[in-house]
Design a protein around this motif. Structure first.
Motif, mmCIF file in Angstrom:
data_model
loop_
_atom_site.group_PDB
_atom_site.id
_atom_site.type_symbol
_atom_site.label_atom_id
_atom_site.label_comp_id
_atom_site.label_asym_id
_atom_site.label_seq_id
_atom_site.Cartn_x
_atom_site.Cartn_y
_atom_site.Cartn_z
ATOM 1 N N ASP A 142 0.823 -1.204 0.000
ATOM 2 C CA ASP A 142 0.000 0.000 0.000
ATOM 3 C C ASP A 142 0.861 1.260 0.000
ATOM 4 O OD1 ASP A 142 -2.615 -1.431 0.358
ATOM 5 O OD2 ASP A 142 -1.535 -2.115 2.141
ATOM 6 N N ALA A 143 2.124 1.098 0.361
ATOM 7 C CA ALA A 143 3.092 2.184 0.268
ATOM 8 C C ALA A 143 4.464 1.582 0.011
ATOM 9 C CB ALA A 143 3.110 3.021 1.540
ATOM 10 N N VAL A 144 5.196 2.208 -0.903
ATOM 11 C CA VAL A 144 6.593 1.858 -1.155
ATOM 12 C C VAL A 144 7.406 3.123 -0.927
ATOM 13 C CG1 VAL A 144 8.295 1.105 -2.850
ATOM 14 C CG2 VAL A 144 6.020 0.055 -2.826
ATOM 15 N N VAL A 145 8.410 3.028 -0.063
ATOM 16 C CA VAL A 145 9.222 4.195 0.271
ATOM 17 C C VAL A 145 10.695 3.872 0.038
ATOM 18 C CG1 VAL A 145 7.525 4.906 1.996
ATOM 19 C CG2 VAL A 145 9.530 3.605 2.726
ATOM 20 N N THR A 146 11.461 4.909 -0.216
ATOM 21 C CA THR A 146 12.906 4.750 -0.350
ATOM 22 C C THR A 146 13.573 6.068 -0.016
ATOM 23 O OG1 THR A 146 14.713 4.064 -1.830
ATOM 24 C CG2 THR A 146 12.876 5.264 -2.836
ATOM 25 N N SER A 147 14.734 6.013 0.576
ATOM 26 C CA SER A 147 15.397 7.224 1.052
ATOM 27 C C SER A 147 16.895 7.167 0.778
ATOM 28 C CB SER A 147 15.140 7.393 2.562
ATOM 29 O OG SER A 147 15.813 8.518 3.072
ATOM 30 N N ARG A 148 17.390 8.142 0.021
ATOM 31 C CA ARG A 148 18.817 8.340 -0.254
ATOM 32 C C ARG A 148 19.493 7.078 -0.802
ATOM 33 N NH1 ARG A 148 21.106 10.890 5.138
ATOM 34 N NH2 ARG A 148 19.587 9.442 6.011
ATOM 35 N N VAL A 149 18.820 6.439 -1.720
ATOM 36 C CA VAL A 149 19.340 5.210 -2.327
ATOM 37 C C VAL A 149 19.463 5.343 -3.835
ATOM 38 C CG1 VAL A 149 18.890 2.755 -2.701
ATOM 39 C CG2 VAL A 149 18.370 3.787 -0.487
ATOM 40 N N LEU A 150 18.396 5.764 -4.490
ATOM 41 C CA LEU A 150 18.340 5.678 -5.941
ATOM 42 C C LEU A 150 19.319 6.609 -6.637
ATOM 43 C CD1 LEU A 150 14.498 5.284 -6.591
ATOM 44 C CD2 LEU A 150 16.225 3.556 -6.022
ATOM 45 N N HIS A 151 19.796 7.653 -5.952
ATOM 46 C CA HIS A 151 20.750 8.542 -6.622
ATOM 47 C C HIS A 151 22.084 7.858 -6.900
ATOM 48 C CE1 HIS A 151 22.193 9.155 -2.453
ATOM 49 N NE2 HIS A 151 23.334 9.537 -2.996
ATOM 50 N N HIS A 152 22.295 6.678 -6.323
ATOM 51 C CA HIS A 152 23.503 5.905 -6.628
ATOM 52 C C HIS A 152 23.369 5.122 -7.936
ATOM 53 C CE1 HIS A 152 23.868 6.264 -2.125
ATOM 54 N NE2 HIS A 152 25.079 6.618 -2.496
ATOM 55 N N PHE A 153 22.159 5.055 -8.483
ATOM 56 C CA PHE A 153 21.885 4.193 -9.632
ATOM 57 C C PHE A 153 21.981 4.968 -10.944
ATOM 58 C CE2 PHE A 153 18.762 1.338 -7.020
ATOM 59 C CZ PHE A 153 19.808 0.964 -6.194
ATOM 60 N N ALA A 154 22.207 4.213 -12.020
ATOM 61 C CA ALA A 154 22.156 4.786 -13.360
ATOM 62 C C ALA A 154 20.727 5.212 -13.679
ATOM 63 C CB ALA A 154 22.634 3.756 -14.381
ATOM 64 N N PRO A 155 20.551 6.193 -14.580
ATOM 65 C CA PRO A 155 19.192 6.647 -14.904
ATOM 66 C C PRO A 155 18.261 5.527 -15.330
ATOM 67 C CG PRO A 155 20.795 8.190 -15.784
ATOM 68 C CD PRO A 155 21.583 7.028 -15.235
ATOM 69 N N SER A 187 18.358 2.453 -14.389
ATOM 70 C CA SER A 187 18.012 1.673 -13.201
ATOM 71 C C SER A 187 16.966 2.389 -12.358
ATOM 72 C CB SER A 187 19.261 1.390 -12.366
ATOM 73 O OG SER A 187 20.119 0.484 -13.017
ATOM 74 N N ILE A 188 17.081 3.706 -12.242
ATOM 75 C CA ILE A 188 16.083 4.477 -11.505
ATOM 76 C C ILE A 188 14.715 4.324 -12.169
ATOM 77 C CG2 ILE A 188 15.340 6.800 -10.828
ATOM 78 C CD1 ILE A 188 18.314 7.547 -10.608
ATOM 79 N N ARG A 189 14.687 4.434 -13.482
ATOM 80 C CA ARG A 189 13.413 4.291 -14.197
ATOM 81 C C ARG A 189 12.821 2.896 -13.985
ATOM 82 N NH1 ARG A 189 16.153 7.852 -17.964
ATOM 83 N NH2 ARG A 189 17.133 6.082 -19.020
ATOM 84 N N ARG A 190 13.701 1.879 -13.974
ATOM 85 C CA ARG A 190 13.213 0.514 -13.766
ATOM 86 C C ARG A 190 12.651 0.333 -12.362
ATOM 87 N NH1 ARG A 190 17.435 -1.845 -15.156
ATOM 88 N NH2 ARG A 190 18.335 -2.405 -13.124
ATOM 89 N N VAL A 191 13.320 0.877 -11.354
ATOM 90 C CA VAL A 191 12.823 0.773 -9.983
ATOM 91 C C VAL A 191 11.474 1.486 -9.859
ATOM 92 C CG1 VAL A 191 13.238 1.416 -7.579
ATOM 93 C CG2 VAL A 191 15.100 0.474 -8.942
#
Length: 222
Positions: free
Chosen positions: A114-127, A129-133
């Motif tokens: 019902d909620a998916v959260v993430t904090s200070r993680v995705l900026h380590h990924f390639a663009p 990969s971010i789009r895929r997540v």
């Protein structure tokens, strides 16, 4: 000069990073905002997934606010799992721990959230990969579910250097210097991330909070 990089798989480094997390208090506001927006929607929150959850601060906010919810903690770092088990001890019977790579989210057998959260993680990924997540988080959500990405963002011109110089006045300075960790890709701008969220299928993504070069990206599954 010591150019060795820190790694989250080192217990010593993970512990030092958590102890020197000077913006933790600042991030409490966007985490409370996330909880408040979900509560305002009056949806039944039964399951919350935290991606790259680290010590578990984001998940803790949701578990406190929604006593009927279960949480799934996901991170690739065993030392961070140990830290999270300590921080989330009051909710031990409501948390499932999954040590896995967030970039391979689709490979995990996760129930709808019902909620998916993430904090200070995705900026380590390639663009890409971010789009895929973003896409996989959208697919993981139940209809009406919320996605929150609280992360560092790119800013125009030379503002980032100015923001970095003044941040210590707002948050306090670290008491000791940490080894840097890997940052292989330029930070994506708010506009780029909103575009990624739209492309992933989120309805009317927005930015309910930003301070300096850290922002909260909000999306909702229709």
């Amino acid at each position: 000069m010591d150019t060795e990089l820190g790694t989250w798989h080192s217990a010593a480094y993970a512990s030092q990073w958590a102890a020197e997390d000077v913006i933790a208090d600042m991030l409490a506001l966007p985490r409370r905002l996330s909880v408040a927006l979900v509560a305002d929607a009056q949806i039944d929150v039964g399951h919350v997934v935290d991606l790259g959850a680290g010590p578990g601060a984001y998940l803790e906010h949701f578990l406190r606010a929604f006593p009927g919810a279960r949480g799934t903690w996901i991170d690739s770092s065993e030392p961070m799992r140990a830290a999270a088990e300590e921080q989330l001890a009051p909710f031990a019977d409501r948390v499932t721990y999954v040590v896995a790579d967030v970039e391979r989210l689709a490979d995990l057998d996760l129930e709808r959230a019902d909620a998916v959260v993430t904090s200070r993680v995705l900026h380590h990924f390639a663009p890409e990969s971010i789009r895929r997540v973003f896409r996989e988080a959208h697919e993981l959500l139940a209809p009406g579910g919320f996605f929150f990405d609280l992360d560092h963002v790119g800013v125009p011109g030379d503002w980032r250097e100015s923001y970095k110089r003044i941040r210590d006045d707002l948050t306090g300075a670290r008491t000791r210097r940490l080894k840097p960790h890997r940052h292989d890709y330029p930070l994506r701008s708010v506009d780029e991330l909103l575009g990624d969220a739209t492309a992933a299928g989120f309805e009317a993504p927005d930015v309910p909070w930003r301070t300096l070069y850290t922002a909260l990206i909000l999306g909702r599954r229709a």
